[in-house]
Write a protein that holds these residues in place. Structure first.
Motif, PDB file in Angstrom:
ATOM      1  N   PHE A  39     -22.931  39.818   5.890  1.00 37.17           N
ATOM      2  CA  PHE A  39     -23.418  39.072   7.056  1.00 37.17           C
ATOM      3  C   PHE A  39     -22.252  38.682   7.969  1.00 37.17           C
ATOM      4  CE2 PHE A  39     -24.624  34.874   8.906  1.00 37.17           C
ATOM      5  CZ  PHE A  39     -25.721  35.277   9.619  1.00 37.17           C
ATOM      6  N   ARG A  40     -22.481  38.761   9.274  1.00 34.83           N
ATOM      7  CA  ARG A  40     -21.496  38.271  10.249  1.00 34.83           C
ATOM      8  C   ARG A  40     -22.141  37.154  11.052  1.00 34.83           C
ATOM      9  NH1 ARG A  40     -20.324  43.843  10.124  1.00 34.83           N
ATOM     10  NH2 ARG A  40     -18.095  44.258   9.885  1.00 34.83           N
ATOM     11  N   HIS A  41     -21.600  35.931  10.924  1.00 33.08           N
ATOM     12  CA  HIS A  41     -22.183  34.831  11.699  1.00 33.08           C
ATOM     13  C   HIS A  41     -21.985  35.080  13.198  1.00 33.08           C
ATOM     14  CE1 HIS A  41     -18.273  32.784  10.098  1.00 33.08           C
ATOM     15  NE2 HIS A  41     -17.981  33.673  11.004  1.00 33.08           N
ATOM     16  N   VAL A  42     -22.874  34.494  13.982  1.00 38.84           N
ATOM     17  CA  VAL A  42     -22.874  34.711  15.432  1.00 38.84           C
ATOM     18  C   VAL A  42     -22.767  33.376  16.176  1.00 38.84           C
ATOM     19  CG1 VAL A  42     -24.263  35.545  17.374  1.00 38.84           C
ATOM     20  CG2 VAL A  42     -24.281  36.799  15.213  1.00 38.84           C
ATOM     21  N   MET A  43     -23.532  32.388  15.687  1.00 37.53           N
ATOM     22  CA  MET A  43     -23.630  31.105  16.413  1.00 37.53           C
ATOM     23  C   MET A  43     -22.316  30.328  16.416  1.00 37.53           C
ATOM     24  SD  MET A  43     -26.689  31.369  17.290  1.00 37.53           S
ATOM     25  CE  MET A  43     -28.123  32.307  16.810  1.00 37.53           C
ATOM     26  N   CYS A  44     -21.460  30.603  15.456  1.00 40.62           N
ATOM     27  CA  CYS A  44     -20.210  29.835  15.367  1.00 40.62           C
ATOM     28  C   CYS A  44     -19.008  30.710  15.716  1.00 40.62           C
ATOM     29  CB  CYS A  44     -20.064  29.216  13.976  1.00 40.62           C
ATOM     30  SG  CYS A  44     -20.198  30.372  12.615  1.00 40.62           S
ATOM     31  N   ARG A  45     -19.183  31.525  16.750  1.00 36.76           N
ATOM     32  CA  ARG A  45     -18.075  32.371  17.226  1.00 36.76           C
ATOM     33  C   ARG A  45     -18.105  32.458  18.731  1.00 36.76           C
ATOM     34  NH1 ARG A  45     -18.122  38.159  16.069  1.00 36.76           N
ATOM     35  NH2 ARG A  45     -20.245  38.058  15.253  1.00 36.76           N
ATOM     36  N   ASN A  46     -16.940  32.637  19.312  1.00 32.37           N
ATOM     37  CA  ASN A  46     -16.813  33.019  20.730  1.00 32.37           C
ATOM     38  C   ASN A  46     -17.551  32.076  21.688  1.00 32.37           C
ATOM     39  OD1 ASN A  46     -15.371  35.244  19.743  1.00 32.37           O
ATOM     40  ND2 ASN A  46     -17.263  36.405  19.493  1.00 32.37           N
ATOM     41  N   PRO A 128     -16.796  31.183   3.570  1.00 31.22           N
ATOM     42  CA  PRO A 128     -17.049  32.406   2.791  1.00 31.22           C
ATOM     43  C   PRO A 128     -17.521  33.592   3.634  1.00 31.22           C
ATOM     44  CG  PRO A 128     -18.800  30.802   2.441  1.00 31.22           C
ATOM     45  CD  PRO A 128     -17.751  30.110   3.263  1.00 31.22           C
ATOM     46  N   ILE A 129     -18.050  33.322   4.821  1.00 31.75           N
ATOM     47  CA  ILE A 129     -18.539  34.431   5.653  1.00 31.75           C
ATOM     48  C   ILE A 129     -17.397  35.031   6.472  1.00 31.75           C
ATOM     49  CG2 ILE A 129     -20.103  35.056   7.561  1.00 31.75           C
ATOM     50  CD1 ILE A 129     -21.518  34.556   4.826  1.00 31.75           C
ATOM     51  N   GLY A 130     -16.506  34.165   6.951  1.00 33.66           N
ATOM     52  CA  GLY A 130     -15.365  34.696   7.693  1.00 33.66           C
ATOM     53  C   GLY A 130     -14.866  33.773   8.779  1.00 33.66           C
ATOM     54  N   ARG A 131     -14.149  34.361   9.740  1.00 36.28           N
ATOM     55  CA  ARG A 131     -13.509  33.588  10.817  1.00 36.28           C
ATOM     56  C   ARG A 131     -14.544  33.041  11.800  1.00 36.28           C
ATOM     57  NH1 ARG A 131     -10.310  38.427  10.252  1.00 36.28           N
ATOM     58  NH2 ARG A 131      -8.275  37.921   9.365  1.00 36.28           N
ATOM     59  N   THR A 132     -14.242  31.852  12.302  1.00 33.17           N
ATOM     60  CA  THR A 132     -15.120  31.218  13.300  1.00 33.17           C
ATOM     61  C   THR A 132     -14.378  30.942  14.599  1.00 33.17           C
ATOM     62  OG1 THR A 132     -14.554  28.957  12.680  1.00 33.17           O
ATOM     63  CG2 THR A 132     -16.354  29.991  11.435  1.00 33.17           C
ATOM     64  N   ASP A 240     -26.059  29.858   9.634  1.00 37.67           N
ATOM     65  CA  ASP A 240     -25.243  30.279  10.788  1.00 37.67           C
ATOM     66  C   ASP A 240     -25.359  29.186  11.857  1.00 37.67           C
ATOM     67  OD1 ASP A 240     -23.810  31.570  12.704  1.00 37.67           O
ATOM     68  OD2 ASP A 240     -25.209  33.232  12.983  1.00 37.67           O
ATOM     69  N   ASP A 241     -24.728  28.063  11.578  1.00 39.68           N
ATOM     70  CA  ASP A 241     -24.857  26.867  12.426  1.00 39.68           C
ATOM     71  C   ASP A 241     -23.708  26.820  13.429  1.00 39.68           C
ATOM     72  OD1 ASP A 241     -26.381  23.922  12.104  1.00 39.68           O
ATOM     73  OD2 ASP A 241     -24.413  23.838  13.073  1.00 39.68           O
ATOM     74  N   PHE A 242     -23.999  26.330  14.634  1.00 40.39           N
ATOM     75  CA  PHE A 242     -22.996  26.310  15.696  1.00 40.39           C
ATOM     76  C   PHE A 242     -21.858  25.331  15.438  1.00 40.39           C
ATOM     77  CE2 PHE A 242     -24.831  22.894  18.797  1.00 40.39           C
ATOM     78  CZ  PHE A 242     -25.357  22.165  17.730  1.00 40.39           C
TER      79      PHE A 242
END
Ligand code: RP5
Length: 309
Positions: A39-46, A128-132, A240-242
């Motif tokens: 899984f790649r989180h989306v809400m907590c990136r960029n 655990p999912i990765g970079r934010t 996947d929380d902001f």
């Protein structure tokens, strides 16, 4: 013989249908999707970190995982100033006087992740999912996992004469869920909340629902009974929380409480309370947009109840 095979095949089909197994493959189930390394989180990136002027360091899709080399990665450190000193929050940083027991129950603070042991890097837990794109705790109280609970309260959509309403395309009955509109990002969401230290998740589920969707109205006993009947666990894991950061993230346990005949919670007048701006019964289908990855949790309920999605 042919008719026997046909009958057996039909029975098997019926059983699978009832179990909801032909409507979804396991790869569509949320537990199979939200996993480290998959899984790649989306809400907590960029994006801009909520309630701050802090911009997250860019993290493209292919560099989410820690296993990917990202030499120039340099996330800003941010912990919201108002977090420090709160009873529900950890100390600003591990020190001589604050030595968290990572990956275990630390006093009554649960520092265990649903995804197994997380890594400690430079003295701090690693998402655990990765970079934010941001380090520190941001708006979150705990270093590492911050445990939440999400009650997915459902009923069947009914017409004025009480008959179940089905979707004209799928032919399946439509489920409705109690959704709240969050104050912080204005998005519709499951009325969940954080688990207090030492608190049983079942208590959190009922408390959050009562506060956010009923605003403590006097239906206490009935709601108590409804929640006591026991929910069905649909998910436990990363959200996947902001608000997530490289060192602090939300994990939840989501349970479905289904009012099959609509005579219990399904009858209640909903009233938004606490940090909810609005509350309503919402039709559940594939176009539902919810806060974080709540839609994936809700979809799981639709699959399990063989409802329209
Ligand atoms: C979500 O935030 C969790 O799934 C849960 O619904 C909620 C808990 O945070 P608060 O609503 O208490 O801010 O991502």
């Amino acid at each position: 013989m042919t008719s026997l095979i046909a009958a057996v095949s039909w029975s098997l089909h019926l059983v699978l249908f009832v179990l909801g197994l032909i409507t979804a493959t396991s790869s569509e189930m949320i537990a199979a999707i939200v996993r480290p390394g998959i899984f790649r989180h989306v809400m907590c990136r960029n994006n801009l970190y909520p309630r701050s002027g802090v911009l997250r360091y860019p993290v493209p899709d292919e560099l989410v995982y820690w296993s990917e080399d990202y030499g120039e990665y340099c996330p800003p450190f941010y912990t919201a100033p108002h977090i420090n000193g709160q009873v529900w929050a950890d100390a600003p940083l591990p020190s001589e006087t604050f030595k968290p027991q990572w990956n275990q129950l630390d006093g009554n603070v649960n520092r265990v992740s649903y995804h197994g042991a997380y890594h400690i890097k430079d003295g701090l837990p690693r998402n655990p999912i990765g970079r934010t794109g941001i380090s520190g705790r941001g708006l979150l109280g705990r270093w590492g996992p911050n445990h939440a609970a999400d009650p997915i309260v459902t009923r069947w959509k009914r017409n004025d004469s009480g008959g179940m309403v089905s979707d004209s395309k799928t032919g399946k009955n439509i489920l409705q869920m109690v959704a709240i509109q969050r104050q912080d990002n204005k998005l519709w969401a499951i009325p969940g909340g954080m688990v207090d230290p030492g608190e049983n998740v079942s208590v959190t589920l009922k408390r959050e629902f009562t506060e956010e969707a009923l605003n403590f109205t006097d239906k206490g006993l009935m709601v108590e009974e409804f929640f006591k009947s026991g929910g069905v666990q649909v998910y436990s894991g990363y959200v996947d929380d902001f608000r997530n950061t490289d060192n602090a993230w939300i994990e939840t346990m989501a349970l479905n409480f289904h009012d099959q005949d609509g005579t219990k919670v399904g009858q209640l007048n909903l009233t938004a309370g606490d940090d909810a701006m609005n509350v309503r019964w919402t039709d559940m289908d594939g176009s539902l947009k919810l806060h974080a990855n709540h839609a994936d949790m809700v979809k799981e309920v639709a699959i399990r109840l063989n409802a329209h999605w």
